[in-house]
Structures are given as C-alpha cells and as structure tokens.
Design an enzyme around this catalytic site. Sequence first.
Site, PDB file in Angstrom:
ATOM      1  N   PRO A  99       0.826  -1.209   0.000  1.00  7.15           N
ATOM      2  CA  PRO A  99       0.000   0.000   0.000  1.00  7.15           C
ATOM      3  C   PRO A  99       0.859   1.257   0.000  1.00  7.15           C
ATOM      4  CG  PRO A  99      -0.277  -1.266   2.040  1.00  7.15           C
ATOM      5  CD  PRO A  99       0.648  -2.023   1.193  1.00  7.15           C
ATOM      6  N   PRO A 100       0.306   2.373  -0.424  1.00  9.67           N
ATOM      7  CA  PRO A 100       1.091   3.605  -0.483  1.00  9.67           C
ATOM      8  C   PRO A 100       1.568   4.044   0.900  1.00  9.67           C
ATOM      9  CG  PRO A 100      -1.230   4.025  -0.958  1.00  9.67           C
ATOM     10  CD  PRO A 100      -1.049   2.556  -0.940  1.00  9.67           C
ATOM     11  N   HIS A 148     -25.910  10.094  21.258  1.00 10.55           N
ATOM     12  CA  HIS A 148     -25.505   9.289  20.095  1.00 10.55           C
ATOM     13  C   HIS A 148     -24.134   8.626  20.347  1.00 10.55           C
ATOM     14  CE1 HIS A 148     -25.263   8.533  15.638  1.00 10.55           C
ATOM     15  NE2 HIS A 148     -23.971   8.470  15.941  1.00 10.55           N
ATOM     16  N   GLU A 149     -23.183   9.439  20.749  1.00  4.14           N
ATOM     17  CA  GLU A 149     -21.837   8.892  20.972  1.00  4.14           C
ATOM     18  C   GLU A 149     -21.834   7.936  22.158  1.00  4.14           C
ATOM     19  OE1 GLU A 149     -19.568   9.054  18.816  1.00  4.14           O
ATOM     20  OE2 GLU A 149     -20.586  10.570  17.613  1.00  4.14           O
TER      21      GLU A 149
HETATM   22  P1  ADP Z   1       5.701   4.403  -0.828  1.00  6.05           P
HETATM   23  O1  ADP Z   1       5.559   2.987  -0.354  1.00  6.05           O
HETATM   24  O2  ADP Z   1       4.370   4.972  -1.204  1.00  6.05           O
HETATM   25  O3  ADP Z   1       6.742   4.586  -1.864  1.00  6.05           O
HETATM   26  P2  ADP Z   1       7.450   6.056   0.680  1.00  6.05           P
HETATM   27  O4  ADP Z   1       8.643   5.193   0.657  1.00  6.05           O
HETATM   28  O5  ADP Z   1       7.455   7.204  -0.253  1.00  6.05           O
HETATM   29  O6  ADP Z   1       6.136   5.219   0.463  1.00  6.05           O
HETATM   30  O7  ADP Z   1       7.225   6.562   2.174  1.00  6.05           O
HETATM   31  C1  ADP Z   1       6.915   7.892   2.480  1.00  6.05           C
HETATM   32  C2  ADP Z   1       7.571   8.303   3.774  1.00  6.05           C
HETATM   33  O8  ADP Z   1       7.005   7.617   4.877  1.00  6.05           O
HETATM   34  C3  ADP Z   1       9.045   7.963   3.815  1.00  6.05           C
HETATM   35  O9  ADP Z   1       9.799   8.995   3.295  1.00  6.05           O
HETATM   36  C4  ADP Z   1       9.313   7.745   5.282  1.00  6.05           C
HETATM   37  O10 ADP Z   1       9.591   8.947   5.928  1.00  6.05           O
HETATM   38  C5  ADP Z   1       7.999   7.236   5.799  1.00  6.05           C
HETATM   39  N1  ADP Z   1       8.020   5.769   5.882  1.00  6.05           N
HETATM   40  C6  ADP Z   1       7.240   4.938   5.181  1.00  6.05           C
HETATM   41  N2  ADP Z   1       7.485   3.655   5.495  1.00  6.05           N
HETATM   42  C7  ADP Z   1       8.462   3.668   6.414  1.00  6.05           C
HETATM   43  C8  ADP Z   1       9.168   2.640   7.122  1.00  6.05           C
HETATM   44  N3  ADP Z   1       8.891   1.356   6.926  1.00  6.05           N
HETATM   45  N4  ADP Z   1      10.116   3.019   7.988  1.00  6.05           N
HETATM   46  C9  ADP Z   1      10.396   4.324   8.181  1.00  6.05           C
HETATM   47  N5  ADP Z   1       9.778   5.323   7.544  1.00  6.05           N
HETATM   48  C10 ADP Z   1       8.812   5.030   6.665  1.00  6.05           C
HETATM   49 ZN    ZN Z   2     -22.357   7.593  15.058  1.00  2.63          ZN
END
Ligand code: ADP
Ligand code: ZN
Length: 604
Positions: A206-207, A427-428
């Site tokens: 995932p991103p 509600h909450e």
């Molecule tokens: P993607 O998987 O979308 O390529 P990125 O590598 O660009 O994600 O991660 C974005 C930022 O999130 C990194 O620059 C870092 O600072 C942080 N990050 C993401 N995953 C990690 C990880 N496993 N350990 C440390 N930092 C992380």
């Molecule tokens: Zn609710």
Amino acid sequence: MSRWFRNGTLYLLILAAFFILLFRLANSGQQQIEIGINKVALDARNGLVKSISVTSGDTMLRVKLTSGDEVLSRKEAGVPLLDTLAQLGVTEDVIDQYGMKINFEPESPWGNWMAILGSLLPLLLFGGLIFFLFRQAQGGANQALSFGKSKARVLSGDKPTVTFEDVAGVEEAKQELIEVVDFLREPEKFIALGARIPKGVLMVGPPGCGKTLMARAVAGEAAVPFFSISGSEFVEMFVGVGASRVRDLFDQAKEQSPCIVFIDEVDAVGRHRGAGLGGSHDEREQTLNQILVEMDGFDTDTNIIIMAATNRPDILDQALLRPGRFDRRVVIDRPDMKGRRKILDIHVRGKPLARGVNLEVVAKQTPGFSGADIENLVNEAAILAARRDAKSIGMEDMQEAIEKVIAGPERKSRLISDEEREIIAYHEAGHAVVMHSLPHCDPVHKVSIVSRGMALGYTMPLLEDRHLHHKAKFEDDLAGFLGGRAAEELIFGDVTTGAGNDLERVTKMARSMVTQYGMSKKLGPLQFGEKEELVFLGKEIGEQRNYSEAVAREIDFEIKRIVTEAYERAKNALIENKDKLTELAERLMEAETVDASEFEALMV
Ligand code: ADP
Ligand code: ZN
Ligand code: MG
C-alpha cells in the site's frame, strides 16, 4: 550547458553583425566619393587637385583636392588611369603648373584583401548567422531526439543518504533486499554455487509504507550505481518516446554494470496491455514491450538488477510478473505494532520528547497506520508542541496528533446548540455503551463530542492489528455502529441525520459479509459479483452482476436481516444499560471528552 553556450555564440554573432552594419552605415556617411576619370582630369586642369596617389597596379586613384576633400577614381573597363589622364589633358605641364604631386603607393599585399574582406565580412557574418540558425533548428530536432533520453537520476553508492537503518517494520522485505545487495557486492559467491541472479525485484504494498524509501536504502547500501526513474517519466506526449527512453536507460545501465535500475510506480507503464482506451498500440504498451525486451535482452552476467515498485500489482501486465523478469516479489505491507514502534523511533530521532511520552502506547493506538502516516503523526505532534510553546513533545501532543491524523482537526468553534449537543452526546454514548457491552467489540479508547473534520463527535475504539475477522465480530461491530442511532431512538423517540455515516458503513459491511465472505447461511459460501475495473484508469467502476434477479433479491433480503438484527441487539444492549447511557451522555455534555479509564470507571 552546451546549449547555453551555443545560444551565447548566437547572440554574440547577432550583436557583431549588428555592429558591423552600424559601422558601415556610419562610414558610408564619410565614405569617399567616387568620381569618373573625366572629372578628375577636369579638376586637375582647373587646378583643384593637390595630389594624386596611384595605387598599385594602376587600379585606383586617390585624389586630394585643394578643398581638403578626398575622392576616388577607380579603373573602369581596363582603361589605364594615368594614361587616360594624360590623354585628357593632364600633362606634365599642367602638373607642374599647379604643383600637383603624383605618388605611387607601394604594392601592399593585403590592402586589396582588406578591401575585399571588408565587403565580404558582412556576408560572412550573415552566412554564419544563417548557419547557426540552421544548427539551432537542427538542435531543436536533436532536442526532440533527446526526449528519447532517459531522465533517470543516477545515485552512486558513495554517500548513502538513506540506509536500511532508516526503514523499519518490514523485516522480511529488508532481508530479501539485503540478499540482492549482497549479490551485487560479491556476485562470485553466488555464481560459484550456481545460483541464478534475480533479475527483477518487484516491491508491492500500500502507499506510504516505504517502497520508495526502501529502494533508496538499497541504493545507499549497494555501493553500485543506482538509476532511479518513475514509470510516469517514460510516458510523454509523443509515441515512441517511452520506448526509446527505456532503451537509453538500459544502455546507460549496461555501461555501468553492476548497477541497479529502479522504476518507481511501475504501474504507470506496466498495466495490462491492450487495455488502453486508444486502441492496443498505444504509447504505454510500446514502452512496456521495450522494458520486457530489455529485461530479456541482457544475460545473467550483466549484473543489472531491476527493482520496481507499485501499489497496484493487480493491474500489472502478467508478462512482467513471469519468471525471468520480476521474479522476486517483496511485499512491503503496513507495519504491525512492533514495526510501528520502530518506525516511531526512527521519526522521533532528533526531536525532543518529554518525559511522559510512551511510544509503546502510541504504537498501540495506531493500527493501520502506514510509515508515512506515522511520520505525519510525529510531525503533527511537533507542530502542536511548538504551538503551545513547549520545549519538548509531550504525550498529549502525540494523542492529539493521532486523533488529528485519524479524524481531522478539532473544531471547537463549531456552533452547536444545547439541544444538538444533547443529541450528539447520547448518540456517541450509545456507540460506546453498545461497544462496551458486546463481547467482540474493540475496547473503547475515547468518547468525545468535540467535532472533528466532518464528524460531530466520535467514539474511538482501540483497534488491534487484525488479519482475520470472525463473523461474530462483524455482528458485534455492526451493532456498535448502530448504537448511535439506537440511542437516539431510545431516548428521544426520534432519529436524526447524525447517523448517516454510520449507516453507510453498516450497509457496506453487511453487503461484504454476504457477497464477499460467504457469511450468510442462506446464500452459502459463495462470492457474488465480479469487480469490474477500467484498467486504463486503474479504477473500479462497478460491479459486474453475475447472479440472477432472484439471488439479488435474496442478497438484499439477507443484508436487511443482518442489519436489523444488529440494530435490535444494539437497542437491547442500551435498554439494559440505560442508566449507564444517561450517565455517560451527561458526563460528555459536561466535559466533552471521556477517556478510556474514566469510561471504564463509569461502566462498572
Ligand atoms: P511508498 O511505499 O508509497 O513509496 P514512501 O517510501 O514514499 O512510500 O514513504 C513515504 C515516507 O514515509 C518515507 O519517506 C518515510 O519517511 C515514511 N516511511 C514509510 N514507510 C516507512 C518505514 N517502513 N520506515 C520508516 N519510515 C517510513
Ligand atoms: Zn455515530
Ligand atoms: Mg513511492
């Protein structure tokens, strides 16, 4: 650089031409008047001539007049000048009479040339100008060709900026990539054992989970050249550019092997072929084909490893995933609790933390957070700490930051009438009480009626990292989501729009239970509906119905039954705990927020 230089030359030339033109124009004002030989003779006989200089070869007469002016007379049609003068009556006598001087200028080897050059120079410059313009135009064509050059950035391993130390929570992936790095460092070791070098490593996940970061770490560790390019950089307006960029990239790589080529966001070029909207021979497809050709093209001793990253492996072309291409897949998934803890450690480096900060607790409270989320969280906490002029980041900043990242910033200023506040509080409280009284719900971490983002209030469960969901948990969760609506009905006898979001989640969840997870006894363990996606856009556009109208009815019926049952359970839980519900709601109206320990104390 060279282009600038070329441009510089061009401007210089234009300037020079301009000055020459100016010079000539200015000169032409005082340029010597040419007169015919007859007029020279006439003037001479009238005593108006002071001296005559005859240039070498009798080609030109420089005539100084008594008035001080100087005129020229050139030889025309091969008529000798001096003889003609004599014939025209400028005899020795006349010369003596007026004391005219006749000089013969010595032959100057370059005088003539100067004259010729003088007239040719502008022409030369003009020619040069045209030449350069032409070159420039060609240069333009070359630039169009340089489109085909890859824009890869080369990082050398000399000064690592990111190392494996900077990536946490993805230990298995790290292990795999360390192997790859080892291979590039000492290929002999592996070859001696007959091991085949991995050609391509595909990182999926995932991103924001560190794919790009991991690639940069590999670059830092491998101590070999590292070509980095993003999939989208291959694709330009012109067809064929991508393919030629790929070719160029691999040519460069081959020159510098051993090395690593990293293609980030490879899905931009690596989608299923033949899926483009513009027919099957579109640009992306050519680019992908070229990548495949190049990957097959170099043999095992080339020592080039291709890394690629994507968060959409499902839409990649099968040919890319075939053995011999991206034959290694490294999953870079969301970190678990331990991973989050380590990532927190990385990102709080260099940030002053107050005494009470417990990163363990922060890690526990952030299930589902990606590495990027955690980085964001720590940054938010630092900003919050700075905002209250603190010298270090406190635990309350962390807590606030977590909520901010999950639900958006607090909106204390939102004007809410007392009547509305009461409804929101009940509600909450309803959510919280139902969640507390059902065995499979996550423990309540915080209840609040301070609005955040779009929500009027929220009940935060303390989630766990979970990979499997039981049916019983789904049923309890459904009741928990419906607790808000059930409380409104129970207390006020009327319902509001406040539950809209809850109902949406409930409906989706119930539908998934029936159509995806086979959790309905009536319909059995089957999946209904095929996800349809427009590959070109990389987006799901809808569901293909692969079942009959009768089954559709039954699905709807089952969803309705599941939700209604959950609603009844929520209502019953509230009826049983009505005093607790009221107590909590009143406490909320008073304090706006009730945390986990206070909540537990209230509920016993
Ligand atoms: P993607 O998987 O979308 O390529 P990125 O590598 O660009 O994600 O991660 C974005 C930022 O999130 C990194 O620059 C870092 O600072 C942080 N990050 C993401 N995953 C990690 C990880 N496993 N350990 C440390 N930092 C992380
Ligand atoms: Zn609710
Ligand atoms: Mg990335």
